[in-house]
Design a protein around this motif. Structure first.
Motif, PDB file in Angstrom:
ATOM      1  N   SER A 298       0.903  14.049 -30.135  1.00 28.10           N
ATOM      2  CA  SER A 298       1.654  14.811 -29.409  1.00 28.10           C
ATOM      3  C   SER A 298       2.433  16.027 -30.466  1.00 28.10           C
ATOM      4  O   SER A 298       2.559  17.030 -29.947  1.00 28.10           O
ATOM      5  N   ASP A 299       1.999  15.878 -31.789  1.00 33.19           N
ATOM      6  CA  ASP A 299       2.861  16.799 -32.918  1.00 33.19           C
ATOM      7  C   ASP A 299       1.650  17.936 -33.001  1.00 33.19           C
ATOM      8  O   ASP A 299       1.988  18.737 -33.753  1.00 33.19           O
ATOM      9  N   LEU A 300       0.399  17.463 -32.651  1.00 32.22           N
ATOM     10  CA  LEU A 300      -0.759  18.376 -32.875  1.00 32.22           C
ATOM     11  C   LEU A 300      -0.455  19.656 -32.338  1.00 32.22           C
ATOM     12  O   LEU A 300      -0.648  19.974 -31.051  1.00 32.22           O
ATOM     13  N   GLN A 301      -0.402  20.920 -33.248  1.00 31.22           N
ATOM     14  CA  GLN A 301      -0.237  22.213 -32.853  1.00 31.22           C
ATOM     15  C   GLN A 301      -1.603  22.936 -33.303  1.00 31.22           C
ATOM     16  O   GLN A 301      -2.205  22.984 -33.881  1.00 31.22           O
ATOM     17  N   VAL A 302      -1.893  23.707 -31.937  1.00 29.05           N
ATOM     18  CA  VAL A 302      -3.015  24.633 -32.117  1.00 29.05           C
ATOM     19  C   VAL A 302      -2.458  25.976 -32.415  1.00 29.05           C
ATOM     20  O   VAL A 302      -1.842  26.754 -31.625  1.00 29.05           O
ATOM     21  N   ASP A 303      -2.344  26.108 -33.679  1.00 27.91           N
ATOM     22  CA  ASP A 303      -1.845  27.446 -34.153  1.00 27.91           C
ATOM     23  C   ASP A 303      -2.927  28.179 -34.848  1.00 27.91           C
ATOM     24  O   ASP A 303      -4.125  27.877 -34.744  1.00 27.91           O
ATOM     25  N   ASN A 304      -2.801  29.337 -35.393  1.00 26.67           N
ATOM     26  CA  ASN A 304      -3.873  29.954 -36.022  1.00 26.67           C
ATOM     27  C   ASN A 304      -4.203  29.865 -37.581  1.00 26.67           C
ATOM     28  O   ASN A 304      -4.457  30.675 -38.120  1.00 26.67           O
ATOM     29  N   THR A 305      -3.914  28.428 -37.810  1.00 24.99           N
ATOM     30  CA  THR A 305      -4.423  28.012 -39.243  1.00 24.99           C
ATOM     31  C   THR A 305      -5.828  27.233 -39.033  1.00 24.99           C
ATOM     32  O   THR A 305      -6.405  27.075 -37.935  1.00 24.99           O
ATOM     33  N   ILE A 306      -6.473  26.969 -40.157  1.00 28.82           N
ATOM     34  CA  ILE A 306      -7.492  26.329 -40.048  1.00 28.82           C
ATOM     35  C   ILE A 306      -7.373  24.958 -39.541  1.00 28.82           C
ATOM     36  O   ILE A 306      -8.262  24.549 -38.503  1.00 28.82           O
ATOM     37  N   LYS A 307      -6.347  24.294 -39.552  1.00 33.67           N
ATOM     38  CA  LYS A 307      -6.153  23.000 -38.795  1.00 33.67           C
ATOM     39  C   LYS A 307      -5.824  23.205 -37.332  1.00 33.67           C
ATOM     40  O   LYS A 307      -6.630  22.472 -36.643  1.00 33.67           O
ATOM     41  N   GLY A 308      -5.167  24.305 -37.161  1.00 34.48           N
ATOM     42  CA  GLY A 308      -5.171  24.881 -35.380  1.00 34.48           C
ATOM     43  C   GLY A 308      -6.480  24.705 -35.071  1.00 34.48           C
ATOM     44  O   GLY A 308      -6.683  24.345 -33.772  1.00 34.48           O
TER      45      GLY A 308
END
Ligand code: MN
Length: 363
Positions: free
Chosen positions: A314-324
């Motif tokens: 639930s902590d996983l964030q879809v942001d504009n980083t490579i990880k996201g």
């Protein structure tokens, strides 16, 4: 000249508050430091040392309580050998300070803010107190010339610049200054971890003889320095009463809390201060109760801390980083898959991928 054995200690920090610990444990640790200091005095006799050098920061501040001062004075008397001491940046020789207001035993020499040379038998000690008004001075440039037919030792509290701790404004010391010093040995204090400087002139930081916090991990002690016609031998001796350890525990492949608890319990030791850093992206363990876990295990240690940096899905964030971008792509694949086996595999790939992107090791 006969051979000479020197017991070199530094950075005991007697009286330190141990602010990171609860008051009762902090009190025990302050007593531990006194015990360690006594062990050091015992060692002067059992090791048949000829002199004791204290290279600064014996006390954590210049105004220790009277009971601590009388303890130190009595222990120094017990040493029965000459003691040479320099004030460090924590216990500077200032008005009203421990070194200016008390009579130390006759076997103790305390150096002042200019270099001076004291001789005893075959030994010449060139010492200088730390001076906070001249903190950026390259103090070894002022070192007196060595005396002929003596073992010459410099006693200095300062920062060897090559070690680059971003801390060089405490009497900076360059490698070239050590090499050009013409000393037989330079007894250093200030850095809290044992470090032997191997140049044409041997120099050494003994480190704190007992850890003061989680930056001071592992066994610790003092050094015995033997000087004879063949050169100088530096031998560390551990005398710490307790030990600090930091434990990075990767939890991505763990399936329940018990597994974590078992791993921590493997480190059990009543003489240990353990800081556990939990990390990773485990599949389950969504509600890890690290406080309850701490309460269950902490009695197996002198002190235990658990820092929970576990990432739950639930902590996983879809942001504009490579990880996201990676998370978004993998979540798309997972929701698009109808094969339970493949779904499981993709979920594991997602967790391991995040672990790798967070800089963790993949097992
Ligand atoms: Mn210091």
């Amino acid at each position: 000249m006969k051979s000479l054995r020197v017991l070199h200690v530094a950075d005991v920090h007697l009286g330190i508050k141990f602010k990171g610990l609860p008051p009762a444990k902090a009190r025990i640790r302050r007593e531990d430091l006194k015990k360690t200091f006594s062990k050091m005095i015992d060692l002067t006799q059992s090791s048949r040392s000829n002199v004791l050098l204290i290279a600064g920061d014996l006390f954590d501040d210049p105004y220790p309580p009277p009971s601590l001062i009388s303890f130190v004075i009595n222990e120094m008397k017990r040493a029965q050998i000459p003691v040479f001491l320099i004030p460090g940046n924590h216990d500077p020789m200032v008005k009203g300070s421990v070194y200016s207001e008390n009579d130390f035993p006759s076997n103790v020499t305390i150096f002042d803010k200019e270099f001076s040379t004291k001789t005893i038998g075959d030994l010449a000690v060139h010492g200088i107190a730390y001076d906070s008004e001249k903190f950026d001075k390259h103090i070894l440039k002022d070192l007196p010339e060595p005396l002929p037919d003596k073992y010459n030792i410099a006693l200095v509290h300062g920062s060897y610049k090559v070690m680059d701790f971003g801390d060089e404004n405490y009497y900076p010391i360059e490698k070239e200054e050590i090499e050009g010093s013409k000393m037989d040995y330079i007894a250093l204090g200030h850095f809290h971890t044992f470090h032997e400087i191997k140049t044409s002139v041997p120099a050494c930081y003994p480190g704190t003889p007992d850890g003061l916090g989680f930056n001071d991990t592992g066994q610790r002690g003092v050094v015995l320095v033997d000087l004879d016609k063949n050169g100088v031998n530096i031998n560390p001796n551990n005398i710490n009463s307790k030990v600090y350890e930091t434990y990075e525990l990767e939890c991505t492949d763990m399936v329940n809390e018990m597994e974590i608890e078992t791993k921590i319990r493997e480190k059990s030791d009543p003489g240990k201060l353990l800081r556990v850093k939990l990390s990773g992206v485990p599949e389950k363990l969504l509600k890890l109760d690290s406080e309850t876990m701490l309460e269950e295990i902490e009695d197996s240690f002198f002190h235990l801390e658990i820092i929970d940096n576990i990432t739950s899905p639930s902590d996983l964030q879809v942001d504009n980083t490579i990880k996201g971008a990676f998370i978004s792509k993998m979540q798309g694949k997972i929701s698009g898959s109808n094969d339970p086996e493949e779904k499981k595999l993709l979920e594991r790939a997602l967790r391991l991928g995040i672990q790798a992107l967070d800089g963790g090791e993949i097992r």
